[in-house]
Design an enzyme around this catalytic site. Structure first.
Site, PDB file in Angstrom:
ATOM      1  N   ARG A 147       0.851  -1.187   0.000  1.00  0.00           N
ATOM      2  CA  ARG A 147       0.000   0.000   0.000  1.00  0.00           C
ATOM      3  C   ARG A 147       0.889   1.239   0.000  1.00  0.00           C
ATOM      4  O   ARG A 147       1.901   1.277   0.705  1.00  0.00           O
ATOM      5  CB  ARG A 147      -0.897   0.001   1.248  1.00  0.00           C
ATOM      6  CG  ARG A 147      -1.977   1.061   1.209  1.00  0.00           C
ATOM      7  CD  ARG A 147      -2.782   1.086   2.499  1.00  0.00           C
ATOM      8  NE  ARG A 147      -2.202   1.997   3.475  1.00  0.00           N
ATOM      9  CZ  ARG A 147      -2.877   2.560   4.478  1.00  0.00           C
ATOM     10  NH1 ARG A 147      -4.168   2.287   4.647  1.00  0.00           N
ATOM     11  NH2 ARG A 147      -2.287   3.356   5.325  1.00  0.00           N
ATOM     12  N   TYR A 159      -3.461  11.401   6.890  1.00  0.00           N
ATOM     13  CA  TYR A 159      -3.594   9.982   7.203  1.00  0.00           C
ATOM     14  C   TYR A 159      -2.558   9.130   6.466  1.00  0.00           C
ATOM     15  O   TYR A 159      -2.293   9.347   5.294  1.00  0.00           O
ATOM     16  CB  TYR A 159      -5.001   9.492   6.803  1.00  0.00           C
ATOM     17  CG  TYR A 159      -5.079   7.988   6.818  1.00  0.00           C
ATOM     18  CD1 TYR A 159      -5.235   7.320   8.018  1.00  0.00           C
ATOM     19  CD2 TYR A 159      -4.910   7.252   5.657  1.00  0.00           C
ATOM     20  CE1 TYR A 159      -5.236   5.931   8.054  1.00  0.00           C
ATOM     21  CE2 TYR A 159      -4.914   5.866   5.683  1.00  0.00           C
ATOM     22  CZ  TYR A 159      -5.078   5.211   6.886  1.00  0.00           C
ATOM     23  OH  TYR A 159      -5.054   3.850   6.914  1.00  0.00           O
ATOM     24  N   ASP A 220      -5.336   3.880  -0.130  1.00  0.00           N
ATOM     25  CA  ASP A 220      -6.508   4.101   0.733  1.00  0.00           C
ATOM     26  C   ASP A 220      -6.922   5.570   0.663  1.00  0.00           C
ATOM     27  O   ASP A 220      -6.149   6.453   1.030  1.00  0.00           O
ATOM     28  CB  ASP A 220      -6.134   3.719   2.178  1.00  0.00           C
ATOM     29  CG  ASP A 220      -7.335   3.626   3.106  1.00  0.00           C
ATOM     30  OD1 ASP A 220      -8.407   4.170   2.751  1.00  0.00           O
ATOM     31  OD2 ASP A 220      -7.208   3.009   4.178  1.00  0.00           O
ATOM     32  N   HIS A 222      -9.499   6.743   2.344  1.00  0.00           N
ATOM     33  CA  HIS A 222      -9.972   7.028   3.702  1.00  0.00           C
ATOM     34  C   HIS A 222     -11.197   7.953   3.748  1.00  0.00           C
ATOM     35  O   HIS A 222     -11.240   8.914   4.524  1.00  0.00           O
ATOM     36  CB  HIS A 222      -8.824   7.576   4.563  1.00  0.00           C
ATOM     37  CG  HIS A 222      -8.742   6.912   5.905  1.00  0.00           C
ATOM     38  ND1 HIS A 222      -9.139   7.531   7.063  1.00  0.00           N
ATOM     39  CD2 HIS A 222      -8.335   5.684   6.268  1.00  0.00           C
ATOM     40  CE1 HIS A 222      -8.967   6.699   8.080  1.00  0.00           C
ATOM     41  NE2 HIS A 222      -8.494   5.570   7.625  1.00  0.00           N
ATOM     42  N   GLU A 246      -9.179   2.021  -2.037  1.00  0.00           N
ATOM     43  CA  GLU A 246      -9.989   1.703  -0.848  1.00  0.00           C
ATOM     44  C   GLU A 246     -10.719   2.934  -0.314  1.00  0.00           C
ATOM     45  O   GLU A 246     -10.176   4.043  -0.326  1.00  0.00           O
ATOM     46  CB  GLU A 246      -9.021   1.166   0.207  1.00  0.00           C
ATOM     47  CG  GLU A 246      -9.587   1.010   1.593  1.00  0.00           C
ATOM     48  CD  GLU A 246      -8.520   0.482   2.548  1.00  0.00           C
ATOM     49  OE1 GLU A 246      -7.449   0.055   2.088  1.00  0.00           O
ATOM     50  OE2 GLU A 246      -8.772   0.505   3.756  1.00  0.00           O
ATOM     51  N   GLU A 272     -14.112  -1.421   6.071  1.00  0.00           N
ATOM     52  CA  GLU A 272     -13.465  -1.574   7.385  1.00  0.00           C
ATOM     53  C   GLU A 272     -14.308  -0.996   8.513  1.00  0.00           C
ATOM     54  O   GLU A 272     -14.154  -1.394   9.655  1.00  0.00           O
ATOM     55  CB  GLU A 272     -12.052  -0.969   7.379  1.00  0.00           C
ATOM     56  CG  GLU A 272     -12.020   0.547   7.285  1.00  0.00           C
ATOM     57  CD  GLU A 272     -10.603   1.095   7.122  1.00  0.00           C
ATOM     58  OE1 GLU A 272      -9.816   0.497   6.376  1.00  0.00           O
ATOM     59  OE2 GLU A 272     -10.298   2.115   7.751  1.00  0.00           O
ATOM     60  N   ARG A 293     -13.644  -5.327   2.960  1.00  0.00           N
ATOM     61  CA  ARG A 293     -12.569  -4.906   3.867  1.00  0.00           C
ATOM     62  C   ARG A 293     -12.825  -5.221   5.337  1.00  0.00           C
ATOM     63  O   ARG A 293     -12.033  -4.842   6.214  1.00  0.00           O
ATOM     64  CB  ARG A 293     -12.368  -3.387   3.716  1.00  0.00           C
ATOM     65  CG  ARG A 293     -11.663  -2.994   2.464  1.00  0.00           C
ATOM     66  CD  ARG A 293     -10.192  -3.344   2.508  1.00  0.00           C
ATOM     67  NE  ARG A 293      -9.447  -2.472   3.412  1.00  0.00           N
ATOM     68  CZ  ARG A 293      -8.445  -2.884   4.187  1.00  0.00           C
ATOM     69  NH1 ARG A 293      -8.080  -4.149   4.217  1.00  0.00           N
ATOM     70  NH2 ARG A 293      -7.794  -2.026   4.942  1.00  0.00           N
ATOM     71  N   GLU A 349      -4.411  -7.637   4.758  1.00  0.00           N
ATOM     72  CA  GLU A 349      -3.586  -6.520   5.224  1.00  0.00           C
ATOM     73  C   GLU A 349      -2.805  -6.979   6.453  1.00  0.00           C
ATOM     74  O   GLU A 349      -3.356  -7.613   7.346  1.00  0.00           O
ATOM     75  CB  GLU A 349      -4.502  -5.341   5.588  1.00  0.00           C
ATOM     76  CG  GLU A 349      -3.762  -4.096   6.023  1.00  0.00           C
ATOM     77  CD  GLU A 349      -4.726  -2.948   6.378  1.00  0.00           C
ATOM     78  OE1 GLU A 349      -5.879  -3.239   6.755  1.00  0.00           O
ATOM     79  OE2 GLU A 349      -4.324  -1.784   6.269  1.00  0.00           O
ATOM     80  N   TRP A 412     -12.321  12.012   8.015  1.00  0.00           N
ATOM     81  CA  TRP A 412     -10.909  11.662   8.243  1.00  0.00           C
ATOM     82  C   TRP A 412     -10.622  10.273   7.711  1.00  0.00           C
ATOM     83  O   TRP A 412     -11.379   9.371   7.877  1.00  0.00           O
ATOM     84  CB  TRP A 412     -10.563  11.696   9.735  1.00  0.00           C
ATOM     85  CG  TRP A 412      -9.133  11.279   9.952  1.00  0.00           C
ATOM     86  CD1 TRP A 412      -8.007  12.017   9.734  1.00  0.00           C
ATOM     87  CD2 TRP A 412      -8.692   9.978  10.401  1.00  0.00           C
ATOM     88  NE1 TRP A 412      -6.891  11.274  10.017  1.00  0.00           N
ATOM     89  CE2 TRP A 412      -7.278  10.027  10.407  1.00  0.00           C
ATOM     90  CE3 TRP A 412      -9.340   8.796  10.755  1.00  0.00           C
ATOM     91  CZ2 TRP A 412      -6.497   8.921  10.776  1.00  0.00           C
ATOM     92  CZ3 TRP A 412      -8.586   7.713  11.134  1.00  0.00           C
ATOM     93  CH2 TRP A 412      -7.165   7.782  11.154  1.00  0.00           C
TER      94      TRP A 412
END
Ligand code: EZ4
Ligand code: CO
Length: 412
Positions: A147, A159, A220, A222, A246, A272, A293, A349, A412
């Protein structure tokens, strides 16, 4: 055999972890991970006050019945706190069942469908030089998929960028890629989507030029883009052949992914922060994603995530289970047993935990040549060293949050 006791153990070796330990009348123990980053004590209270009293005296063998009982008898369904608590019970009961059978858990889930689990690690840097060093470092550790996250010119703190600071339990500084920071208040980060959208394709172009076309690369987003911004990012990254992109849009709005999907062939991953199969219903049915995820820890345990992944398998959607450092070694091991057994495994991951965490959680899983394997010990193969755990009391820590240049709070 009945459940004799259940203890909730909070420990903070490198970060906070919540572990449920169930003990049977025959003295068999099982562990489950209930760590919810930044909201750990809410799950502790849910378990201690409301779940543990319901477990005492139950038959530990009745896993499905216990799952349905905890889920339906609460009346208030779903949500990260409830589903992390149920997950911990579920995994602890699977651990017990497999120990009683004398088998590693994956054998009870159907046996191994592969020899090991392909993983990806997190390379990052505030600029390209740091990023390239980090990619090389991950390759040296054996990682076959990586990643990629970098800083964005003009933004000071975003992030996914590792801090070089050495971790010190009381300093409040971040270590490695752990976004939660110890202290009484969350850290504030800054965000500008236009700068990000301009910058990210140049990063992937540079990484492909440096490391070649073969290595699977991931990124990602996010949750920070609107659907049309995410569509543009997916399109602009197509030349760099990502394994996945992602969390491009906030998780609450599944329809956003339909728009993204119409514009790009970059594979998409999300989930996630989902915690049930119902969060996935539309996006799986409409084939809006390529990878699920969810972590075992946040999605109701082995019993429920297996249900999600079986549903996904009908649509050629694969697993990409969440494996940050805020999933404890117990949660990681549970994910490995499930990932080894299912047919539609995609990638796992894997960020390594620190030495203190590895001392508290004695593990039998292995990481070799970029592949994880849960090992052959009966159960999930992780034991808690309670003496070591007691040396690291809970320390308040929060995830950061974002503000735009004009002060507006942003995802975030
Ligand atoms: O921000 O686990 O893909 N990984 C991630 C993580 C999450 C943290 C939140 O606790 O997005 O880094
Ligand atoms: Co993520």
């Amino acid at each position: 055999m009945i459940i004799d006791r259940a203890d909730v153990i909070v420990t903070s070796p490198d970060r906070n972890f919540v572990t449920l330990k169930i003990t049977t009348s025959d003295g068999v123990t099982g562990l489950g991970d209930a760590t919810l980053n930044g909201r750990e004590l809410a799950v502790v209270a849910y378990l201690t006050e409301h779940v543990v009293p319901l477990l005492i005296g139950r038959d530990p063998a009745c896993i499905e019945d216990t799952w349905q009982f905890l889920y339906r008898s609460a009346y208030w369904r779903r949500g990260p706190v409830t589903m992390a608590a149920i997950a911990a019970v579920d995994v602890a009961l699977w651990d017990i069942k497999a120990k009683v059978a004398g088998l590693p858990l994956y054998q009870l889930l159907g046996g191994a469908s592969r020899t090991g689990l392909l993983t990806y690690g997190h390379a990052s840097g505030k600029d390209l030089e740091e990023l390239f060093d980090s990619v090389r470092d991950h390759q040296e550790q054996g990682y076959k998929a990586i990643r990629v996250q970098t800083g964005v010119p003009g933004l000071t703190s975003i992030y996914g960028i590792a801090s070089n600071a050495t971790f010190d339990a009381n300093s409040g500084v971040r270590y490695d890629h752990e976004p939660a920071q110890r202290g009484a208040l969350p850290n504030e980060e800054d965000w500008d989507t236009r700068s990000y959208l301009r910058h990210v394709p140049t990063v992937f172009e540079a990484v492909r030029n440096e490391f070649g076309p073969e290595i699977p690369l991931l990124h990602d987003g996010h949750h920070r883009m609107t659907p049309i911004q995410a569509a543009r990012l997916g399109k602009s990254l197509e030349p760099y052949d990502l394994f996945w992109l992602e969390d491009v849009t906030p998780a609450e709005n599944p329809e956003a992914l339909r728009l993204v999907r119409q514009h790009t062939t970059t594979p998409l991953a999300i989930g996630e922060i989902f915690n049930t199969v119902w969060d996935y219903q539309q996006i799986i049915r409409e084939q809006l994603i390529d990878y699920v995820r969810s972590a075992v820890t946040h999605t109701g345990g082995i019993t429920h995530l297996k249900r999600v992944l079986e549903y996904a398998s009908q649509y050629q959607i694969k697993s990409g289970m969440h494996g940050p450092t805020d999933i404890s070694p117990v949660g990681m091991a549970a994910a490995m047993h499930l990932g080894l057994a299912i047919h539609n495994f995609g990638i796992q991951e894997y960020m390594k935990h620190g030495a203190r965490t590895d001392e508290v959680f004695e593990q039998s899983f292995t990481f070799e040549g970029g592949m994880l394997h849960p090992g052959e010990k009966p159960g999930i193969g992780v034991e808690l060293n309670e003496q070591a755990a007691a040396a690291h009391p809970y320390a308040q820590a929060y995830l950061p949050y974002n503000r735009l240049a004009d002060g507006t709070v942003h995802d975030w």
